[in-house]
Write a protein that holds these residues in place. Structure first.
Motif, short mmCIF file in Angstrom:
data_model
loop_
_atom_site.label_atom_id
_atom_site.label_comp_id
_atom_site.label_asym_id
_atom_site.label_seq_id
_atom_site.Cartn_x
_atom_site.Cartn_y
_atom_site.Cartn_z
N GLN A 62 9.16 -0.91 -6.38
CA GLN A 62 8.17 -0.64 -7.42
C GLN A 62 7.96 -1.89 -8.28
O GLN A 62 8.91 -2.42 -8.86
CB GLN A 62 8.62 0.53 -8.31
CG GLN A 62 8.83 1.83 -7.56
CD GLN A 62 7.56 2.35 -6.94
OE1 GLN A 62 6.49 2.29 -7.56
NE2 GLN A 62 7.65 2.89 -5.72
N GLU A 85 4.96 -0.98 -4.04
CA GLU A 85 3.79 -0.41 -4.70
C GLU A 85 3.63 -1.06 -6.06
O GLU A 85 4.63 -1.37 -6.73
CB GLU A 85 3.96 1.11 -4.91
CG GLU A 85 4.11 1.90 -3.62
CD GLU A 85 4.47 3.36 -3.87
OE1 GLU A 85 4.28 4.16 -2.95
OE2 GLU A 85 4.96 3.67 -4.99
N ARG A 134 -0.35 9.23 -7.97
CA ARG A 134 -0.05 7.99 -7.26
C ARG A 134 1.44 7.81 -7.02
O ARG A 134 1.87 7.38 -5.95
CB ARG A 134 -0.60 6.81 -8.08
CG ARG A 134 -0.36 5.42 -7.49
CD ARG A 134 -0.86 4.38 -8.47
NE ARG A 134 -0.54 3.03 -8.05
CZ ARG A 134 -1.31 2.28 -7.29
NH1 ARG A 134 -2.48 2.76 -6.87
NH2 ARG A 134 -0.95 1.06 -6.95
N ARG A 191 9.82 2.66 -1.00
CA ARG A 191 9.02 1.54 -1.52
C ARG A 191 9.75 0.92 -2.70
O ARG A 191 10.41 1.61 -3.49
CB ARG A 191 7.63 2.01 -2.01
CG ARG A 191 6.72 2.60 -0.95
CD ARG A 191 6.20 1.55 0.02
NE ARG A 191 5.19 2.12 0.89
CZ ARG A 191 5.44 2.71 2.05
NH1 ARG A 191 6.71 2.82 2.47
NH2 ARG A 191 4.48 3.21 2.78
#
Length: 502
Positions: A54, A171, A497, A52
């Motif tokens: 960021q 994310e 998370r 992912r």
């Protein structure tokens, strides 16, 4: 194709990447005091599982750029070659001319990035690049050998189309003003780790609160520190002033509460207020009348912790309700204010009923209104700031763990904050005194059985007293203990998370 001359582009890029020359990040850019996100983000980038990009989102002056520089410092310490770490400050006049895709292609090719040795691209003020979401989507889908971390002071990533582009690709990490435990560690009210903030957190906020033994506050000595945080705001640049308000200030000079309030307003107004209204929001959302946006902000600042009345506000400002809704959404997405809907077991009723307004930090509200010394001299003003601090702290926790946050009002009965954890819901009334009435909490628990035994009055002078599951009557919590609990819980939720441990 790059638009700038090779000489100009090379000069700017080399200026923005000092570690290419020195092998390290200059300390003024990456100071040794780190926020929790800085201690975790580099681990997430190295691990990158699941893969992912960021995005660090948050208000101005909260430390997003510093977190990114500290992340670079950690990557260098872990052996990542400096030539593979590229920084682009995308609001720079030279870089504003360029397509983001061209800059990213240039970085990948120049660094010799491969899947085994990817380039780390640090994109500061991402939303200043046109079609940034399209380019990130393209680079992700094409599996380019890059790892990306970016910052933004406006939540343009939350637009519908960009949410769809980002699903499974990036994310969002929310960086909010300092929590109470973070500030306590920074100000060395206690030796770092003395109270084991993270060790206080249970699996849920309800578990954390319920495991506390009944009796007086464990953190009553922290009330003065909480007042300093309220008056200063949770912004790193400002908190060194609050630290100098401590009796043990290193240089022997102690800032008064009045000093803290005035300095905070002088610093925050031109940047956190005026720059957000006149630069960030117009840049991200194309607002043609930022002066009206500023007028709306002043009206909202005067109604903080209150129930919004769009019709009345629109009448006073001479705007339509759709314009009000749109401008309010811009202020929310610029991380200046947030609203809470009225709780209902019916989602349809939640959408229709009134919203309650808060600022992301009460100090921004004071700066917008230029309140001067009023927060110190007016007990009602301090009560507003107390409620705003708790609401903003709970909102940070909610952002990390995905729990919905509401208020509740039915006629003249109300409850300030409803933390709607699906398994362990909680309701809180925030007050300046433990003698505050409990009628709203009692009525709410009677109407909503799942909250019975889970309602609390929170006040500075309260003791820990847990409610009974067999009675709708609320328990009580000391304010400072509660703020510590929320901060510890938020840190735990952020760690989970990110999928890493500090």
């Amino acid at each position: 194709m790059l638009q700038s001359s090779p000489e100009d582009l090379q000069r700017v890029i080399h200026e923005q990447n000092p570690w290419w020359r020195h092998g390290k990040v200059p300390e003024p850019l990456a100071p040794p005091v780190e926020r929790p996100l800085a201690q975790l983000l580099w681990r997430r980038l190295l691990k990158d599982d699941p893969r992912r990009y960021q995005l660090i989102l948050g208000p101005r002056r909260v430390g997003k750029t510093t977190v990114l520089y500290q992340t670079v410092a950690h990557l260098l310490d872990k052996g990542v070659d400096s030539s593979r770490i590229w920084w682009f400050r995308l609001d720079h006049p030279i870089l504003l001319r360029e397509e983001l895709g061209d800059l990213l292609h240039f970085a990948v090719e120049s660094s010799g990035a491969t899947p085994d040795r990817p380039a780390y691209l640090m994109l500061d003020e991402l939303v200043y690049a046109e079609s940034w979401d399209t380019w990130l989507k393209s680079f992700y889908d094409d599996q380019r050998p890059v790892k990306i971390a970016a910052t933004s002071s406006a939540a343009a990533a939350l637009h519908k189309g960009r949410v769809e582009s980002g699903v499974g690709r990036w994310e969002e990490q929310h960086l909010t003003p300092y929590s109470f435990p973070e500030y306590l560690d920074l100000a060395t009210v206690a030796a770092p780790g003395q109270y084991n903030w993270e060790g206080l957190a249970g699996e849920t906020l309800s578990e954390t609160v319920q495991k506390w033994p009944a009796g007086p506050s464990k953190f009553s000595v922290l009330s003065l520190a909480r007042r300093r945080l309220l008056l200063t705001g949770g912004f790193p640049e400002l908190l060194h002033y609050a630290k100098k308000a401590m009796p043990e200030a290193e240089d022997g000079y102690q800032y008064s509460e009045g000093d803290l309030s005035l300095i905070s307003q002088q610093v925050l107004r031109p940047d956190a207020v005026e720059r957000a209204v006149y630069k960030d929001i117009p840049q991200s959302f194309g607002v043609g009348n930022p002066m009206m946006l500023e007028r709306l902000l002043y009206v909202l600042a005067d109604q903080v912790t209150g129930l919004l009345s769009p019709t009345s506000i629109c009448s006073n400002l001479g705007i339509t309700v759709p314009t009000f809704d749109r401008y309010l959404s811009y202020l929310e997405q610029a991380f200046m204010v947030f609203t809470l809907p009225n709780y209902s077991a019916s989602e349809a009723k939640v959408q229709r009923r009134g919203r309650k307004l808060y600022f992301i930090d009460g100090a921004v509200r004071n700066a917008a209104l230029q309140r001067g010394l009023a927060p110190i001299d007016d007990s009602a003003e301090m009560g507003v700031l107390l409620e705003n601090l708790v609401a903003a702290s709970l909102r940070t926790l909610s952002a990390h763990n995905g729990v919905r946050l509401y208020h509740w009002r039915d006629g003249d009965r109300e409850v300030d904050l409803i933390y709607d954890d699906p398994q362990s819901p909680l309701a809180f009334e925030i007050a300046s005194s433990s003698r505050h009435g409990r009628g709203g909490l009692n009525h709410f628990a009677t109407r909503n059985k799942r909250f019975r035994g889970n309602c609390y009055l929170v006040a500075p002078d309260a003791e820990v007293r847990h409610p009974s599951i067999n009675s709708p009557g609320p328990g009580t919590l000391p304010l400072d203990d509660f703020l510590v609990a929320i901060g510890a819980q938020a840190h735990q939720a952020m760690t989970r998370r990110l999928g890493v441990r500090d």
